[in-house]
Design a protein around this motif. Structure first.
Motif, PDB file in Angstrom:
ATOM      1  N   LYS A 156     -25.025  24.542  38.141  1.00 40.57           N
ATOM      2  CA  LYS A 156     -25.801  24.597  36.785  1.00 40.57           C
ATOM      3  C   LYS A 156     -27.260  24.842  37.101  1.00 40.57           C
ATOM      4  O   LYS A 156     -27.888  23.798  37.612  1.00 40.57           O
ATOM      5  CB  LYS A 156     -25.528  23.347  35.927  1.00 40.57           C
ATOM      6  N   ILE A 157     -27.766  26.088  36.605  1.00 39.43           N
ATOM      7  CA  ILE A 157     -29.098  26.397  37.042  1.00 39.43           C
ATOM      8  C   ILE A 157     -29.839  26.813  35.633  1.00 39.43           C
ATOM      9  O   ILE A 157     -29.196  27.774  34.938  1.00 39.43           O
ATOM     10  CB  ILE A 157     -29.209  27.536  38.072  1.00 39.43           C
ATOM     11  N   ASP A 158     -30.966  26.180  35.488  1.00 34.28           N
ATOM     12  CA  ASP A 158     -31.598  26.293  34.136  1.00 34.28           C
ATOM     13  C   ASP A 158     -30.748  26.094  32.893  1.00 34.28           C
ATOM     14  O   ASP A 158     -30.638  26.869  31.855  1.00 34.28           O
ATOM     15  CB  ASP A 158     -32.406  27.677  33.982  1.00 34.28           C
ATOM     16  N   GLY A 159     -29.694  25.206  33.011  1.00 32.73           N
ATOM     17  CA  GLY A 159     -28.815  25.114  31.715  1.00 32.73           C
ATOM     18  C   GLY A 159     -27.712  25.899  31.536  1.00 32.73           C
ATOM     19  O   GLY A 159     -26.863  25.734  30.809  1.00 32.73           O
ATOM     20  N   ASN A 164     -21.104  30.964  42.491  1.00 33.20           N
ATOM     21  CA  ASN A 164     -21.760  31.476  43.879  1.00 33.20           C
ATOM     22  C   ASN A 164     -23.149  31.838  43.582  1.00 33.20           C
ATOM     23  O   ASN A 164     -23.639  33.112  43.894  1.00 33.20           O
ATOM     24  CB  ASN A 164     -20.920  32.635  44.446  1.00 33.20           C
ATOM     25  N   PRO A 165     -24.124  31.191  43.081  1.00 29.82           N
ATOM     26  CA  PRO A 165     -25.381  31.419  42.968  1.00 29.82           C
ATOM     27  C   PRO A 165     -26.211  31.567  44.198  1.00 29.82           C
ATOM     28  O   PRO A 165     -25.679  31.590  45.270  1.00 29.82           O
ATOM     29  CB  PRO A 165     -26.017  30.439  42.395  1.00 29.82           C
ATOM     30  N   LYS A 166     -27.448  32.561  44.251  1.00 27.16           N
ATOM     31  CA  LYS A 166     -28.115  32.783  45.401  1.00 27.16           C
ATOM     32  C   LYS A 166     -28.648  31.635  45.894  1.00 27.16           C
ATOM     33  O   LYS A 166     -28.963  30.697  45.174  1.00 27.16           O
ATOM     34  CB  LYS A 166     -29.075  33.693  45.068  1.00 27.16           C
ATOM     35  N   ALA A 167     -29.012  31.583  47.287  1.00 32.66           N
ATOM     36  CA  ALA A 167     -29.653  30.316  47.939  1.00 32.66           C
ATOM     37  C   ALA A 167     -30.929  29.906  47.249  1.00 32.66           C
ATOM     38  O   ALA A 167     -31.206  28.916  46.848  1.00 32.66           O
ATOM     39  CB  ALA A 167     -29.570  30.682  49.405  1.00 32.66           C
ATOM     40  N   SER A 168     -31.534  30.953  46.938  1.00 29.43           N
ATOM     41  CA  SER A 168     -32.946  30.590  46.297  1.00 29.43           C
ATOM     42  C   SER A 168     -32.984  29.886  44.928  1.00 29.43           C
ATOM     43  O   SER A 168     -33.930  29.554  44.548  1.00 29.43           O
ATOM     44  CB  SER A 168     -33.615  32.057  46.202  1.00 29.43           C
ATOM     45  N   GLU A 169     -31.751  30.154  44.426  1.00 27.84           N
ATOM     46  CA  GLU A 169     -31.597  29.714  43.049  1.00 27.84           C
ATOM     47  C   GLU A 169     -31.403  28.102  42.955  1.00 27.84           C
ATOM     48  O   GLU A 169     -31.260  27.292  42.175  1.00 27.84           O
ATOM     49  CB  GLU A 169     -30.566  30.365  42.112  1.00 27.84           C
ATOM     50  N   LEU A 170     -30.602  27.648  44.423  1.00 22.67           N
ATOM     51  CA  LEU A 170     -29.992  26.277  44.042  1.00 22.67           C
ATOM     52  C   LEU A 170     -30.984  25.052  44.110  1.00 22.67           C
ATOM     53  O   LEU A 170     -30.588  24.155  43.585  1.00 22.67           O
ATOM     54  CB  LEU A 170     -29.083  26.244  45.431  1.00 22.67           C
ATOM     55  N   GLU A 171     -32.037  25.391  44.532  1.00 28.17           N
ATOM     56  CA  GLU A 171     -33.189  24.534  44.308  1.00 28.17           C
ATOM     57  C   GLU A 171     -33.622  23.899  43.080  1.00 28.17           C
ATOM     58  O   GLU A 171     -33.663  22.966  42.726  1.00 28.17           O
ATOM     59  CB  GLU A 171     -34.562  24.818  44.907  1.00 28.17           C
ATOM     60  N   ALA A 173     -30.838  23.713  40.874  1.00 29.54           N
ATOM     61  CA  ALA A 173     -29.443  23.347  40.350  1.00 29.54           C
ATOM     62  C   ALA A 173     -29.565  21.766  40.105  1.00 29.54           C
ATOM     63  O   ALA A 173     -29.890  20.949  40.829  1.00 29.54           O
ATOM     64  CB  ALA A 173     -28.389  23.693  41.341  1.00 29.54           C
ATOM     65  N   THR A 174     -28.954  21.528  38.591  1.00 33.50           N
ATOM     66  CA  THR A 174     -28.641  20.241  38.533  1.00 33.50           C
ATOM     67  C   THR A 174     -27.213  19.545  38.547  1.00 33.50           C
ATOM     68  O   THR A 174     -26.911  18.467  38.716  1.00 33.50           O
ATOM     69  CB  THR A 174     -28.943  20.029  36.937  1.00 33.50           C
ATOM     70  N   LEU A 175     -26.477  20.664  39.056  1.00 31.28           N
ATOM     71  CA  LEU A 175     -25.072  20.251  39.310  1.00 31.28           C
ATOM     72  C   LEU A 175     -24.757  21.347  40.692  1.00 31.28           C
ATOM     73  O   LEU A 175     -25.015  22.520  40.297  1.00 31.28           O
ATOM     74  CB  LEU A 175     -24.300  20.779  38.257  1.00 31.28           C
ATOM     75  N   GLU A 176     -23.952  21.037  41.613  1.00 34.78           N
ATOM     76  CA  GLU A 176     -23.491  22.035  42.643  1.00 34.78           C
ATOM     77  C   GLU A 176     -22.294  21.495  43.207  1.00 34.78           C
ATOM     78  O   GLU A 176     -22.379  20.420  43.941  1.00 34.78           O
ATOM     79  CB  GLU A 176     -24.609  22.240  43.738  1.00 34.78           C
ATOM     80  N   PHE A 177     -21.082  22.100  42.988  1.00 37.02           N
ATOM     81  CA  PHE A 177     -19.918  21.874  43.412  1.00 37.02           C
ATOM     82  C   PHE A 177     -19.174  22.904  44.168  1.00 37.02           C
ATOM     83  O   PHE A 177     -19.246  24.042  43.573  1.00 37.02           O
ATOM     84  CB  PHE A 177     -18.771  21.552  42.460  1.00 37.02           C
ATOM     85  N   MET A 178     -18.408  22.831  45.201  1.00 34.45           N
ATOM     86  CA  MET A 178     -17.556  23.597  45.996  1.00 34.45           C
ATOM     87  C   MET A 178     -16.130  23.445  45.257  1.00 34.45           C
ATOM     88  O   MET A 178     -15.783  21.994  45.264  1.00 34.45           O
ATOM     89  CB  MET A 178     -17.389  23.388  47.359  1.00 34.45           C
ATOM     90  N   VAL A 179     -15.429  24.154  44.782  1.00 33.30           N
ATOM     91  CA  VAL A 179     -14.069  24.058  44.104  1.00 33.30           C
ATOM     92  C   VAL A 179     -13.096  24.913  44.763  1.00 33.30           C
ATOM     93  O   VAL A 179     -13.527  26.011  44.629  1.00 33.30           O
ATOM     94  CB  VAL A 179     -14.356  24.269  42.728  1.00 33.30           C
ATOM     95  N   ALA A 180     -12.074  24.201  45.028  1.00 28.30           N
ATOM     96  CA  ALA A 180     -10.844  25.139  45.555  1.00 28.30           C
ATOM     97  C   ALA A 180      -9.783  24.940  44.792  1.00 28.30           C
ATOM     98  O   ALA A 180      -9.648  23.962  44.108  1.00 28.30           O
ATOM     99  CB  ALA A 180     -10.607  24.667  46.979  1.00 28.30           C
ATOM    100  N   GLY A 181      -8.698  25.921  44.820  1.00 29.67           N
ATOM    101  CA  GLY A 181      -7.626  25.751  43.932  1.00 29.67           C
ATOM    102  C   GLY A 181      -6.611  27.304  43.853  1.00 29.67           C
ATOM    103  O   GLY A 181      -7.422  28.091  44.417  1.00 29.67           O
ATOM    104  N   CYS A 193     -24.689  16.170  42.190  1.00 30.34           N
ATOM    105  CA  CYS A 193     -25.072  16.352  40.756  1.00 30.34           C
ATOM    106  C   CYS A 193     -26.345  15.455  40.403  1.00 30.34           C
ATOM    107  O   CYS A 193     -26.496  14.378  41.017  1.00 30.34           O
ATOM    108  CB  CYS A 193     -24.197  16.606  39.713  1.00 30.34           C
ATOM    109  N   ASP A 194     -27.297  15.798  39.416  1.00 33.04           N
ATOM    110  CA  ASP A 194     -28.235  14.794  38.979  1.00 33.04           C
ATOM    111  C   ASP A 194     -27.798  13.776  37.971  1.00 33.04           C
ATOM    112  O   ASP A 194     -28.124  14.189  36.628  1.00 33.04           O
ATOM    113  CB  ASP A 194     -29.493  15.746  38.512  1.00 33.04           C
ATOM    114  N   GLU A 195     -27.163  13.043  38.281  1.00 30.14           N
ATOM    115  CA  GLU A 195     -26.768  11.862  37.323  1.00 30.14           C
ATOM    116  C   GLU A 195     -26.033  12.309  36.115  1.00 30.14           C
ATOM    117  O   GLU A 195     -26.509  12.136  34.946  1.00 30.14           O
ATOM    118  CB  GLU A 195     -27.886  10.907  36.825  1.00 30.14           C
ATOM    119  N   ILE A 196     -24.894  13.239  36.086  1.00 37.77           N
ATOM    120  CA  ILE A 196     -24.457  14.002  34.743  1.00 37.77           C
ATOM    121  C   ILE A 196     -23.374  12.985  34.425  1.00 37.77           C
ATOM    122  O   ILE A 196     -22.810  12.123  34.985  1.00 37.77           O
ATOM    123  CB  ILE A 196     -23.781  15.243  35.182  1.00 37.77           C
TER     124      ILE A 196
END
Length: 711
Positions: A156-159, A164-171, A173-181, A193-196
């Protein structure tokens, strides 16, 4: 060559392409996954047949980044790729955890999945494509596989949620998960994540799963295009229906009774072992080893069924707790008197002894990877010795499990560390697991929080963690969510879900699902139950220490961070490092300096206040600007016929003219001053060229004029 390509859009115009039939054709399956300039080569090979006596899947997954992919030559003496870095191990684990449950339970061939980064775009992160590449390689092979699966990063970037966001955007991010299924279910989650709140996490998982469905559909098309819809036949297990029935008949009720009786791990182990030993003793002496091995296998199935049925039918857990009940907790801080911070955290039969060490910038970890290189100032190391489970096991250093558990605890605690100048230290946390029966990684999070507060690190909020489990019955629809699971409940359960957070929300999680069909309703319920458990554990921790200590330990090193104008960096360092080396030698402090965002950041590190104060004073003198009218304790640097040059501040000299030395008229400088003399001078003026005019005589009493002679 029969090259086949498939591609899909991530939904925002970015295209991912899968190619097979061009590279590594002797592998059972190989693909190249490409996104922009980033390319991954994934191969899979599985032996035909299995080794006798093997009753598990010998699967190895290795992700490796080739330095040539980023146009770099490896560092070190050998100048070649060596053992996998921690970063590569973590990606390997993510892919392994996503793939392993998808193989048939009776498939036991040696299987190797290798994923290589062969080309890289610095802004396109390869780790979120590794699971897709591995699954695609299996999809174009004849290896039995209940896939396909895929793996994505959701942030979640800028809400806004992004796949698969760009590496430069991850700074941002308020939430970042790797999800498989798979197309039907989520199987693995890991991230921070930031206390979500719980509903925000579920929303992100649903968003990620929608993207995974598209990627699985493309792999189905790829399988059909390559003609690999029929998989190889195999028979890796011998079975005896009569023996299985006898094992169940003779042992099920006894296992159920031992499980229901409660007790600790050792008592249960003795009880379960006695049951199978009694069964073996009743078997004929000439019973074949293969028959005994099958009986042991069936006995494991008995334990699996009996323990799960006990919980689902009677709501009784192995240690007698309720499904939401947390094991007894005790903790202590300051246990290690010489450490900069320490804590013991014990929950049930799981115990962590954790220490905190504070270091300077020189102690930062240098990371020299193909995709990422830089420095890390927060380290967390997790150790899991054999004695923690009562086993004899050689110490061979950190394995993949230790690296993975340490990474989960590290991402949990880094979210609450003070940032920037508020935390000048390099921090190393070490968790030594002394006892283990369920969720030692969560004990590491709790002990790490306590040790940080004991060390006086001003963390934003205390963090606690809990491991959740799940027992389900697909036939009846019954299920039970378990808080604070035991080791056996992890092994026999359908889910291992670890959640860490503060009073305000979730900061990290890790989930592995072993069944199909976990609904979002059950997932939400598990998250809410985990929240109750986390808050309970947090309250128990606060009974030991509720907030960081006001000051560091007396023996802890001290760091003062100063921000200076860039123009003074050279003045502090001096020619060839002369000035900074002299300051370090004379004060006993360590001094580091670097340029950040057009400013100089100076860190002064010492184990006592006197050394810190002496070094800081000298640095401030260097960066200070002389002021007209001020009096300075100067040092004579050189003697000239017309006066002396006096250093009033480090690197700042002024002229003390011969006429300003004393009220008496001096004809020569001979014998008046010598180099090295320390004298008080007053700054009279600074001209347009920055030259300083000094005076000594204005600080001396003016001689009285001789009285006029009497008439």
């Amino acid at each position: 060559m029969n090259v086949i390509k498939k591609s899909f859009d991530l939904g925002d115009g970015r295209i991912v392409e899968i190619e097979t039939g061009k590279l590594a054709k002797q592998a059972d399956g190989s693909v190249v996954v490409k996104m922009g300039d980033t390319m991954l080569l994934a191969t899979v090979v599985s032996t035909v047949g299995a080794k006798p006596g093997t009753d598990f899947l010998p699967l190895s997954v290795d992700y490796q980044e080739k330095y040539a992919a980023t146009g770099r030559i490896p560092g070190g003496f050998l100048r070649r790729e060596a053992r996998l870095s921690d970063y590569e191990v973590l990606i390997s684990r993510l892919v392994d955890r996503a793939l392993r449950p998808m193989f048939p339970s009776d498939y036991h061939s040696d299987t190797q999945v290798m994923i290589s980064l062969i080309s890289a775009d610095k802004d396109i992160m390869p780790d979120c494509l590794a699971g897709l590449a591995a699954s695609a390689a299996l999809s174009v092979s004849d290896i039995p596989f209940n896939g396909p699966i895929s793996e994505v990063r959701v942030a979640k970037i800028d809400g806004k949620l992004i796949i698969n966001p760009k590496a430069s955007e991850l700074e941002r991010a308020t939430l970042e998960f790797m999800v498989a299924g798979s197309a039907n279910d989520i199987g693995m989650v890991e991230g921070e994540c930031d206390e979500i709140q719980e509903d925000e996490m579920v929303e992100a998982l649903k968003f990620a799963h929608d993207a995974i469905k598209v990627q699985c559909a493309i792999q189905v098309e790829l399988t059909e295009a390559t003609g690999k819809t029929v998989k190889r036949e195999y028979n890796h297990e011998d079975h005896d229906a009569d023996l299985k029935a006898k094992v169940y008949a003779d042992t099920y009720d006894k296992v159920y009774a031992v499980a229901k009786a409660g007790g600790n791990k050792d008592v249960r182990k003795e009880g379960f072992t006695a049951i199978i030993n009694e069964f073996f003793e009743a078997m004929p002496e000439d019973t074949a080893d293969l028959t005994k091995a099958m009986a042991k296998h069936y006995y494991h199935d008995v334990q699996y069924d009996a323990i799960r049925n006990l919980l689902l039918d009677e709501g009784i857990r192995l240690d007698g707790r309720k499904t939401t009940e947390i094991r007894p907790i005790w903790s202590e801080v300051g246990y290690l008197p010489a450490a900069h911070g320490s804590a013991v955290f014990t929950r049930g039969e799981t115990q962590s002894l954790t220490s905190v060490t504070l270091g300077s910038k020189d102690d930062e970890q240098m990371i020299d990877g193909a995709f990422y290189n830089g420095y890390n100032k927060f380290l967390l190391h997790y150790n899991f010795p054999g004695f923690s489970t009562g086993e004899v096991r050689p110490n061979r250093g950190a394995g993949r499990r230790e690296i993975g558990h340490g990474a989960l605890a590290q991402r949990s605690l880094k979210k609450v560390l003070p940032q920037g100048e508020a935390n000048p230290y390099t921090i190393r946390i070490v968790s030594d697991i002394l006892e283990s029966n369920g969720s030692s990684s969560m004990a590491t999070v709790c002990a790490g929080t306590l040790a940080l507060m004991d060390a006086g690190i001003k963390i934003k909020s205390p963090v606690s963690g809990i491991a959740m489990g799940l027992i389900t019955d697909e036939k009846t629809g019954k299920y039970a969510i378990l808080s604070d699971i035991l080791g056996d409940e992890d092994h026999l359960g359908d889910m291992d879900f670890k959640v860490t957070g503060t009073e305000n929300g979730i900061v990290a999680c890790q989930m592995d699902l072993k069944i199909n069909g976990l609904s979002y309703e059950v997932l939400t319920k598990a998250l809410l139950q985990a929240k109750e458990g986390r808050l309970h554990i947090l309250n128990e921790m606060k009974k030991t220490i509720g907030s960081p200590n006001e000051d560091y330990k007396p023996h802890a090193p001290r760091i003062v961070s100063l921000t200076i104008d860039k123009e003074f960096i050279g003045a502090i360092i001096g020619p060839g490092g002369k000035i900074i080396q002299e300051m370090q030698r004379e004060t006993g402090a360590s001094i580091s300096i670097e340029e950040v965002d057009g400013k100089g950041i100076v860190e002064v590190f010492a184990d006592n206040k006197a050394a810190i104060d002496a070094a800081v004073t000298r640095i401030r003198n260097i960066v200070a600007k002389p002021e007209i009218g001020e009096v300075y304790q100067g040092k004579v640097k050189s003697i000239m016929p017309f006066g002396a040059f006096v250093e009033v501040m480090p690197g700042k000299d002024g002229l003390l003219h011969i006429s300003e030395i004393s009220w008496e008229r001096l004809e020569t400088m001979d014998g008046v001053l010598k180099e090295g003399d320390k004298i008080e001078v007053k700054l009279l003026d600074i001209d347009k060229q920055g030259k300083m005019k000094l005076s000594r005589k204005v600080l001396l009493p003016r001689p009285e004029k001789p009285a006029a002679p009497q008439a």
